[in-house]
Design an enzyme around this catalytic site. Structure first.
Site, PDB file in Angstrom:
ATOM      1  N   ASP A 188      41.315  37.128   7.054  1.00  0.00           N
ATOM      2  CA  ASP A 188      40.556  38.160   7.223  1.00  0.00           C
ATOM      3  C   ASP A 188      41.655  39.564   6.838  1.00  0.00           C
ATOM      4  OD1 ASP A 188      37.868  39.719   8.036  1.00  0.00           O
ATOM      5  OD2 ASP A 188      39.559  40.494   9.305  1.00  0.00           O
ATOM      6  N   GLU A 220      41.435  37.269   2.004  1.00  0.00           N
ATOM      7  CA  GLU A 220      40.407  38.528   1.560  1.00  0.00           C
ATOM      8  C   GLU A 220      41.053  39.780   1.086  1.00  0.00           C
ATOM      9  OE1 GLU A 220      36.582  40.796   3.467  1.00  0.00           O
ATOM     10  OE2 GLU A 220      38.610  41.018   4.518  1.00  0.00           O
TER      11      GLU A 220
HETATM   12  C1  LAG Z   1      36.990  41.967   7.200  1.00  0.00           C
HETATM   13  N1  LAG Z   1      37.247  42.451   5.992  1.00  0.00           N
HETATM   14  O1  LAG Z   1      38.645  42.917   5.730  1.00  0.00           O
HETATM   15  C2  LAG Z   1      35.443  41.286   7.432  1.00  0.00           C
HETATM   16  O2  LAG Z   1      35.276  40.423   6.121  1.00  0.00           O
HETATM   17  C3  LAG Z   1      34.461  42.102   7.976  1.00  0.00           C
HETATM   18  O3  LAG Z   1      33.313  41.443   8.256  1.00  0.00           O
HETATM   19  C4  LAG Z   1      35.043  42.728   9.420  1.00  0.00           C
HETATM   20  O4  LAG Z   1      34.429  43.825   9.694  1.00  0.00           O
HETATM   21  C5  LAG Z   1      36.541  43.345   8.694  1.00  0.00           C
HETATM   22  N2  LAG Z   1      37.410  42.517   7.978  1.00  0.00           N
HETATM   23  C6  LAG Z   1      37.441  43.413  10.239  1.00  0.00           C
HETATM   24  O5  LAG Z   1      37.734  41.930  10.696  1.00  0.00           O
HETATM   25  C7  LAG Z   1      33.637  43.398  10.439  1.00  0.00           C
HETATM   26  C8  LAG Z   1      32.105  44.472  10.136  1.00  0.00           C
HETATM   27  C9  LAG Z   1      32.299  45.773  10.617  1.00  0.00           C
HETATM   28  C10 LAG Z   1      33.110  45.586  12.109  1.00  0.00           C
HETATM   29  C11 LAG Z   1      33.982  44.806  12.262  1.00  0.00           C
HETATM   30  C12 LAG Z   1      34.619  44.781  13.522  1.00  0.00           C
HETATM   31  O6  LAG Z   1      31.972  44.216   8.762  1.00  0.00           O
HETATM   32  O7  LAG Z   1      31.315  46.480  10.617  1.00  0.00           O
HETATM   33  O8  LAG Z   1      33.223  46.990  12.595  1.00  0.00           O
HETATM   34  O9  LAG Z   1      33.820  43.451  11.661  1.00  0.00           O
HETATM   35  O10 LAG Z   1      33.779  44.014  14.346  1.00  0.00           O
HETATM   36  C13 LAG Z   1      32.417  47.405  13.806  1.00  0.00           C
HETATM   37  C14 LAG Z   1      31.568  48.454  13.694  1.00  0.00           C
HETATM   38  C15 LAG Z   1      32.291  49.915  13.171  1.00  0.00           C
HETATM   39  C16 LAG Z   1      33.291  50.247  14.283  1.00  0.00           C
HETATM   40  C17 LAG Z   1      34.108  48.727  14.704  1.00  0.00           C
HETATM   41  C18 LAG Z   1      35.212  49.054  15.601  1.00  0.00           C
HETATM   42  O11 LAG Z   1      30.684  48.092  12.644  1.00  0.00           O
HETATM   43  O12 LAG Z   1      31.403  50.789  13.070  1.00  0.00           O
HETATM   44  O13 LAG Z   1      34.263  51.102  13.911  1.00  0.00           O
HETATM   45  O14 LAG Z   1      33.407  47.752  14.807  1.00  0.00           O
HETATM   46  O15 LAG Z   1      34.574  49.148  17.028  1.00  0.00           O
END
Ligand code: LAG
Ligand code: CA
Length: 492
Positions: free
Chosen positions: A177, A213
């Site tokens: 990731d 990724e």
């Molecule tokens: C990846 N790509 O670099 C993953 O494919 C992707 O799914 C991951 O983000 C990211 N790395 C970090 O591992 C996912 C969600 C995000 C989420 C993150 C952490 O797509 O939306 O962020 O996992 O759970 C979430 C909130 C954000 C917030 C963050 C920290 O959506 O708004 O800032 O958590 O609290």
């Protein structure tokens, strides 16, 4: 995505093995933050390297790996090395406390000195602001996620121990990731110190298969070439270009030289997909543009092209159902986690005697006939070259894979719900009716898209190939699938 290990073990035995799938990627397996509403993305907020999530505990994970390996289905784990949680505090799925704000993770343990801070990240709020700047991109926080300092031997050792534990359990590799956000030399150090594989399941001296990724759509950002020596690259331009074609924005005939000539990395370095856990909800892509399970005809056709073309190593997403609510181009339910009972336990996949399943919860794209039959197509055609390309100068194409497989597409925009305002081509209601070179030996073949071959009985269309390899190919303009395909093992 989000399946329980016991269910995956069952699926390896009853479906993935028998239907020729080479492997299964599982959602992150290590302890992660428990977040309000239990979004799917909490699994991308590590708390420790204890193997325990709602998919199961370490014992269940071990048992799954053993069962899948016995069926020849390899297990690939999604590993989150870049960061720990966001700034909140709470408990992880194995019961460990954490405090993201203070950067305290006693379950590892990691403490503030193990994270990047003002000494290494140049931005005021420690967030990545300029995504094209290699220093910010590696040393600052991705969406507020606490960013680990991989130059430290201590951090490396903790992560190497976790990966070696997975290897000793019998996994075959990793989806790494957020590789863009880690220095290639740090990753090189970590991966070079991994154990050889467990000889209970693998030949001696086997090494893990790793795919990174790297979200790169061209331009000045961090270039995937920096990571090529570290494994395969998830080539994001693959899904984007294919989706663009299947949405009718670019004619199918141009696919003739699809690959490096379109600016993609070499296929031998590429790992590819059409849909993913992120794309399906508009993360890293664009909702309404990328193709997910809500457009099954398109998803099947684009996936079939991916599986038929000789480029990269393909992966299919197998997802769960959620209620999509689109507002201003965003899915308000993009966060919704897997289906659960009243206690928050993930609901099992239930397979009925007629092979249907509880599809109110699970989409099981990998069990769609058009998809599993194309998976078999890919394993049968192997490395055979693309031959016998034919197109009608527009959106009808056909090609063979050497003398082992043949596929044809007839993309009719009206069939794909594509609204074509400046409809200049009058192709819209065209059927494909052509005598084409299939490259196949003479015989009668079963179209594995409109049906299945059961013993010697074909439930779909048949394709009659003459001694010269020619066959009359027909795809109407209103059929349920816009393509047909067959291969040596589908010969009647
Ligand atoms: C990846 N790509 O670099 C993953 O494919 C992707 O799914 C991951 O983000 C990211 N790395 C970090 O591992 C996912 C969600 C995000 C989420 C993150 C952490 O797509 O939306 O962020 O996992 O759970 C979430 C909130 C954000 C917030 C963050 C920290 O959506 O708004 O800032 O958590 O609290
Ligand atoms: Ca980083």
């Amino acid at each position: 995505m989000e399946w329980k290990y016991d269910d995956i073990g069952d699926e390896c035995e009853r479906f993935l093995g028998p239907y020729g799938y080479g492997g299964v990627q599982v959602s992150p397996v290590n302890e992660h933050a428990i977040m309000d509403g239990r979004p799917w993305y909490e699994r991308y907020q590590p708390v420790s390297y204890v193997i325990q999530t709602r998919s199961g505990n370490e014992r269940q994970f071990r048992r799954m790996v053993e069962r899948c390996n016995r069926m020849g289905v390899r297990v690939y784990v999604d590993i989150v090395l870049n960061h720990m949680t966001g700034g909140q505090q709470g408990f992880g799925t194995a019961g460990n406390r954490f405090n993201g704000h203070e950067q305290q993770y006693p379950g590892v343990p990691f403490t503030p000195e193990h994270f990047n801070g003002p000494e290494s990240c140049p931005t005021d709020n420690l967030e990545i602001i300029d995504w094209d700047d290699p220093v910010q991109s590696r040393n600052c926080r991705l969406f507020g996620l606490r960013d680990l300092k991989h130059s430290l031997e201590y951090v490396r050792q903790k992560q190497i121990a976790f990966l070696n534990k997975l290897i000793d359990i019998g996994v075959a590799g990793f989806r790494c990731d957020a590789s863009t956000h880690m220095w290639p030399e740090d990753l090189k150090n970590i991966f070079s110190r991994l154990n050889n594989f467990n000889v209970q399941f693998f030949p001696p001296n086997s090494r893990p298969f790793i795919y990174h990724e790297i979200i790169y759509y061209g331009g000045s950002g961090i270039n995937p070439n920096e990571y090529i020596s570290l494994g395969r690259i998830i080539e994001f331009r693959f899904w984007k270009e294919i989706t663009n074609v299947f949405r009718g924005n670019n004619q199918l005939r141009w696919l003739r030289n699809f690959g490096t000539e379109w600016g993609l990395i070499d296929g031998t370095n590429a790992f590819i997909m059409i849909d993913s856990h992120d794309l399906r909800v508009g993360h890293n892509g664009q909702l309404g543009f990328n193709i997910n399970c809500f457009e099954p005809r398109l998803l099947k056709a684009a996936t079939a092209f991916m599986l038929a073309w000789n480029y990269g190593i393909p992966r299919i997403l197998s997802s769960y159902r959620w209620k999509q609510i689109i507002k201003d181009g965003k899915d308000l339910n993009e966060w919704v986690g897997p289906p659960t009972d009243l206690f928050g336990n993930i609901i099992s996949v239930k397979i009925n005697p007629d092979k249907s399943w509880n599809d109110e919860y699970w989409i099981c794209e990998h069990r769609w006939r058009q998809i599993y039959n194309m998976v078999r197509f890919r394993s049968i055609v192997g490395d055979e070259p693309i031959l016998n390309w034919w197109d009608n100068g527009d959106n009808q194409i056909a090609f063979s894979r050497g003398h082992s497989g043949f596929i044809a597409f007839n993309l009719q925009k009206s069939n794909m719900n594509i609204i074509d305002n400046n409809n200049t081509d009058n192709n819209d209601s065209l059927e494909l009716r052509q005598r084409l070179q299939t490259g196949l030996p003479a015989g009668t073949y079963c179209d594995i898209i409109s049906g299945d071959l059961n013993g010697n009985h074909c439930t779909g269309k048949t394709i009659i190939v003459d001694e010269n390899g020619l066959a009359d190919i027909y795809i109407g303009h209103d059929e349920s699938d816009i393509f047909l395909a067959t291969h040596l093992d589908a010969k009647l």
